[in-house]
Write a protein that holds these residues in place. Structure first.
Motif, PDB file in Angstrom:
ATOM      1  N   VAL A 101      14.277 -19.171   2.602  1.00  0.00           N
ATOM      2  CA  VAL A 101      13.549 -18.331   3.605  1.00  0.00           C
ATOM      3  C   VAL A 101      12.739 -16.664   3.082  1.00  0.00           C
ATOM      4  CG1 VAL A 101      13.171 -17.418   5.813  1.00  0.00           C
ATOM      5  CG2 VAL A 101      13.816 -19.464   5.361  1.00  0.00           C
ATOM      6  N   TYR A 102      13.349 -16.384   2.365  1.00  0.00           N
ATOM      7  CA  TYR A 102      13.883 -14.729   2.898  1.00  0.00           C
ATOM      8  C   TYR A 102      12.430 -14.174   1.242  1.00  0.00           C
ATOM      9  CZ  TYR A 102      13.819 -10.215   0.381  1.00  0.00           C
ATOM     10  OH  TYR A 102      14.320  -8.923  -0.973  1.00  0.00           O
ATOM     11  N   ASP A 103      13.341 -15.391   0.458  1.00  0.00           N
ATOM     12  CA  ASP A 103      12.747 -15.236  -1.050  1.00  0.00           C
ATOM     13  C   ASP A 103      11.120 -15.775  -0.514  1.00  0.00           C
ATOM     14  OD1 ASP A 103      14.614 -15.072  -2.912  1.00  0.00           O
ATOM     15  OD2 ASP A 103      14.810 -16.805  -2.991  1.00  0.00           O
ATOM     16  N   GLU A 104      10.219 -16.173   0.582  1.00  0.00           N
ATOM     17  CA  GLU A 104       8.985 -16.269   0.793  1.00  0.00           C
ATOM     18  C   GLU A 104       8.748 -15.304   1.790  1.00  0.00           C
ATOM     19  OE1 GLU A 104       9.635 -21.992   0.925  1.00  0.00           O
ATOM     20  OE2 GLU A 104       8.788 -20.616   2.695  1.00  0.00           O
ATOM     21  N   ASN A 105       9.732 -15.184   2.220  1.00  0.00           N
ATOM     22  CA  ASN A 105       9.341 -13.714   2.817  1.00  0.00           C
ATOM     23  C   ASN A 105       8.359 -12.359   2.538  1.00  0.00           C
ATOM     24  OD1 ASN A 105      11.202 -14.795   6.509  1.00  0.00           O
ATOM     25  ND2 ASN A 105       9.578 -15.320   5.444  1.00  0.00           N
ATOM     26  N   ILE A 106       9.034 -11.906   1.598  1.00  0.00           N
ATOM     27  CA  ILE A 106       9.396 -10.766   0.489  1.00  0.00           C
ATOM     28  C   ILE A 106       8.425 -10.920  -0.157  1.00  0.00           C
ATOM     29  CG2 ILE A 106      10.722 -11.336  -1.405  1.00  0.00           C
ATOM     30  CD1 ILE A 106      10.833  -8.344   0.879  1.00  0.00           C
ATOM     31  N   LEU A 107       7.253 -12.399  -0.739  1.00  0.00           N
ATOM     32  CA  LEU A 107       6.308 -12.320  -1.227  1.00  0.00           C
ATOM     33  C   LEU A 107       5.129 -11.862  -0.089  1.00  0.00           C
ATOM     34  CD1 LEU A 107       7.444 -14.937  -3.270  1.00  0.00           C
ATOM     35  CD2 LEU A 107       6.859 -12.906  -4.021  1.00  0.00           C
ATOM     36  N   GLU A 108       5.654 -13.178   0.853  1.00  0.00           N
ATOM     37  CA  GLU A 108       4.678 -12.390   1.571  1.00  0.00           C
ATOM     38  C   GLU A 108       3.736 -11.147   2.012  1.00  0.00           C
ATOM     39  OE1 GLU A 108       4.283 -16.229   4.868  1.00  0.00           O
ATOM     40  OE2 GLU A 108       6.566 -15.915   4.287  1.00  0.00           O
ATOM     41  N   ILE A 109       5.296 -10.191   2.477  1.00  0.00           N
ATOM     42  CA  ILE A 109       5.032  -9.039   3.370  1.00  0.00           C
ATOM     43  C   ILE A 109       4.344  -8.319   1.838  1.00  0.00           C
ATOM     44  CG2 ILE A 109       6.510  -6.759   3.500  1.00  0.00           C
ATOM     45  CD1 ILE A 109       8.616  -8.817   5.202  1.00  0.00           C
ATOM     46  N   GLU A 110       4.967  -8.911   0.475  1.00  0.00           N
ATOM     47  CA  GLU A 110       3.918  -7.844  -0.355  1.00  0.00           C
ATOM     48  C   GLU A 110       2.452  -7.937  -0.486  1.00  0.00           C
ATOM     49  OE1 GLU A 110       7.068  -8.463  -3.883  1.00  0.00           O
ATOM     50  OE2 GLU A 110       8.247  -7.353  -3.198  1.00  0.00           O
ATOM     51  N   GLU A 111       2.444  -9.338  -0.834  1.00  0.00           N
ATOM     52  CA  GLU A 111       0.970  -9.955  -0.403  1.00  0.00           C
ATOM     53  C   GLU A 111       0.266  -9.215   0.305  1.00  0.00           C
ATOM     54  OE1 GLU A 111      -2.418 -11.641  -1.926  1.00  0.00           O
ATOM     55  OE2 GLU A 111      -0.164 -11.122  -3.081  1.00  0.00           O
ATOM     56  N   TYR A 112       0.483  -8.640   1.389  1.00  0.00           N
ATOM     57  CA  TYR A 112       0.301  -8.163   2.774  1.00  0.00           C
ATOM     58  C   TYR A 112      -0.233  -6.924   2.380  1.00  0.00           C
ATOM     59  CZ  TYR A 112       0.209  -5.971   7.429  1.00  0.00           C
ATOM     60  OH  TYR A 112      -0.118  -5.364   8.993  1.00  0.00           O
ATOM     61  N   LEU A 113       0.629  -6.035   2.536  1.00  0.00           N
ATOM     62  CA  LEU A 113       0.938  -4.708   1.742  1.00  0.00           C
ATOM     63  C   LEU A 113      -0.525  -4.045   0.642  1.00  0.00           C
ATOM     64  CD1 LEU A 113       5.129  -4.379   0.975  1.00  0.00           C
ATOM     65  CD2 LEU A 113       3.090  -2.650   2.722  1.00  0.00           C
ATOM     66  N   LYS A 114      -0.587  -5.633  -0.191  1.00  0.00           N
ATOM     67  CA  LYS A 114      -1.382  -5.727  -1.211  1.00  0.00           C
ATOM     68  C   LYS A 114      -2.694  -5.326  -0.847  1.00  0.00           C
ATOM     69  CE  LYS A 114       1.617  -7.272  -4.951  1.00  0.00           C
ATOM     70  NZ  LYS A 114       1.880  -8.484  -5.886  1.00  0.00           N
ATOM     71  N   ASN A 115      -2.826  -6.140   0.459  1.00  0.00           N
ATOM     72  CA  ASN A 115      -4.645  -6.481   1.223  1.00  0.00           C
ATOM     73  C   ASN A 115      -4.276  -5.668   2.385  1.00  0.00           C
ATOM     74  OD1 ASN A 115      -5.377  -8.222  -0.250  1.00  0.00           O
ATOM     75  ND2 ASN A 115      -3.578  -9.015  -0.140  1.00  0.00           N
ATOM     76  N   ASN A 116      -3.906  -4.684   3.036  1.00  0.00           N
ATOM     77  CA  ASN A 116      -3.886  -3.768   3.865  1.00  0.00           C
ATOM     78  C   ASN A 116      -4.026  -2.363   3.966  1.00  0.00           C
ATOM     79  OD1 ASN A 116      -4.097  -5.634   6.677  1.00  0.00           O
ATOM     80  ND2 ASN A 116      -2.922  -6.263   5.358  1.00  0.00           N
ATOM     81  N   TYR A 117      -4.358  -1.127   4.530  1.00  0.00           N
ATOM     82  CA  TYR A 117      -4.450   0.299   4.572  1.00  0.00           C
ATOM     83  C   TYR A 117      -3.849   0.765   5.622  1.00  0.00           C
ATOM     84  CZ  TYR A 117      -8.984   0.800   6.987  1.00  0.00           C
ATOM     85  OH  TYR A 117      -9.689   0.624   7.123  1.00  0.00           O
ATOM     86  N   LEU A 118      -3.083   1.587   5.426  1.00  0.00           N
ATOM     87  CA  LEU A 118      -2.777   2.950   6.147  1.00  0.00           C
ATOM     88  C   LEU A 118      -4.111   3.874   6.767  1.00  0.00           C
ATOM     89  CD1 LEU A 118      -0.610   4.191   7.792  1.00  0.00           C
ATOM     90  CD2 LEU A 118       0.046   5.505   6.509  1.00  0.00           C
ATOM     91  N   ASP A 119      -4.902   3.617   7.813  1.00  0.00           N
ATOM     92  CA  ASP A 119      -5.454   4.798   8.390  1.00  0.00           C
ATOM     93  C   ASP A 119      -4.634   6.112   8.921  1.00  0.00           C
ATOM     94  OD1 ASP A 119      -7.430   5.527   9.380  1.00  0.00           O
ATOM     95  OD2 ASP A 119      -8.903   3.705  10.862  1.00  0.00           O
TER      96      ASP A 119
END
Length: 319
Positions: free
Chosen positions: A37-55
């Motif tokens: 589960v963690y191996d999947e989660n960390i990829l999901e988190i990193e994908e999220y970080l690549k597709n979002n920005y800090l306003d």
């Protein structure tokens, strides 16, 4: 009436099916492997970080819709005032508070985080009670929980009032420098620790659902504001729990002076000599004029026994 009879028959059929399934040896609810589960989660988190920005106008995270630079792409920019950082931790959630308790989770979890403000107060430990405000959302940027004014969390606590990733990330920020009580009764918090943390499900809700917003095995995000902390004396032995991590590894559960499987910060008799700790560290400030009136040593002043190296409440040969 016919509709009611049909409804009753339908319910009976469903209940019978469920009962049969429970009796079926092949029917079970399995919990997924935590590392998988963690191996999947960390990829999901990193994908999220690549597709979002800090306003930075309101310190919110938003999906990229124009020419913004993603959180991920800004992590190595030396001019970035709010860089993405990470620490690696273990899951410290507990159902029991004994030294030998094993929660069955040996995954090394990476916690990505962004410090928005370090804070002007003090760093908490994992066993301090902490007063925080928060907002939590999923990787679709949908909010599932929020508290704007602040609430106390404590650990260890059988009520499980906080999650491991939330609690452990507080170690990288400080409490507020001060607070002001306004005339309208509200409190203004000044120079408090403030961060955003991206939490794998193994350090959060894992296989639980949170309403309709957080699915099983789903990572979550929190913005946390750390206002205050309280040092605690969990076992009421007159030694603050913060001083009972003798090997200084920030794990208060592996310090057990007398080997009774109870960590020292929860053990009222640390050295197991039959005399409780708070009686060993009390003294008479003025035995001549006020005999029988006692006070307690502060931790640094607790003496050792003659010829010994341990403070007297940790030395079973000394009372």
């Amino acid at each position: 009436m016919k509709k009611n009879v049909n409804l009753i028959l339908f319910v009976v059929t469903i209940l019978t099916f469920i009962s049969c399934k429970k009796d079926d040896d092949n029917f079970s609810i399995s919990v997924r492997d935590r590392q998988e589960v963690y191996d999947e989660n960390i990829l999901e988190i990193e994908e999220y970080l690549k597709n979002n920005y800090l306003d930075i106008s309101d310190f919110s995270i938003k999906e990229i819709d124009a020419a913004q630079t993603s959180i991920w792409d800004e992590k190595d920019d030396p001019s970035n005032l709010y860089p993405l950082q990470s620490i690696t931790v273990r899951n410290d959630a507990r159902a029991q508070f004994t030294v030998d308790y094993d929660n069955g989770d040996d995954v090394d979890y990476k916690l990505y985080y962004i410090i928005l403000n370090e804070g002007g107060g003090e760093f908490p430990t994992t066993i301090d009670s902490t007063y925080t405000a928060f907002k939590g959302w999923n990787l679709e940027n949908e909010i599932f929980d929020q508290n704007n004014t602040g609430t106390w969390f404590t650990f260890p606590d059988t009520g499980l009032t906080s999650i491991s990733g939330y609690r452990q990330i507080l170690s990288v920020i400080k409490t507020e420098a001060s607070s002001t009580l306004e005339t309208n009764g509200t409190v203004t918090h000044n120079d408090y620790g403030n961060l955003i943390v991206f939490i794998p499900s193994g350090l959060a809700y894992f296989n639980s659902f949170i309403g309709n917003t957080v699915d099983q095995y789903s990572p979550i995000v929190f913005n946390i504001k750390l206002f205050n902390k309280k040092q605690r004396d969990h076992d009421n032995d007159k030694v603050l729990s913060n001083y009972e991590d003798f090997n200084s590894d920030n794990d208060f559960f592996n310090d057990d002076t007398d080997g009774d499987n109870i960590p020292d910060f929860l053990d009222p008799d640390d050295d197991g000599d039959g005399k409780i700790t708070k009686l060993e560290i009390r003294y008479e400030p003025d035995p001549t004029n006020n005999p029988g009136v006692y006070d307690y040593y502060d931790y640094a002043s607790i003496p050792t026994c003659s010829g010994g190296t341990l403070k007297k409440h940790l030395d079973p040969s000394c009372q």
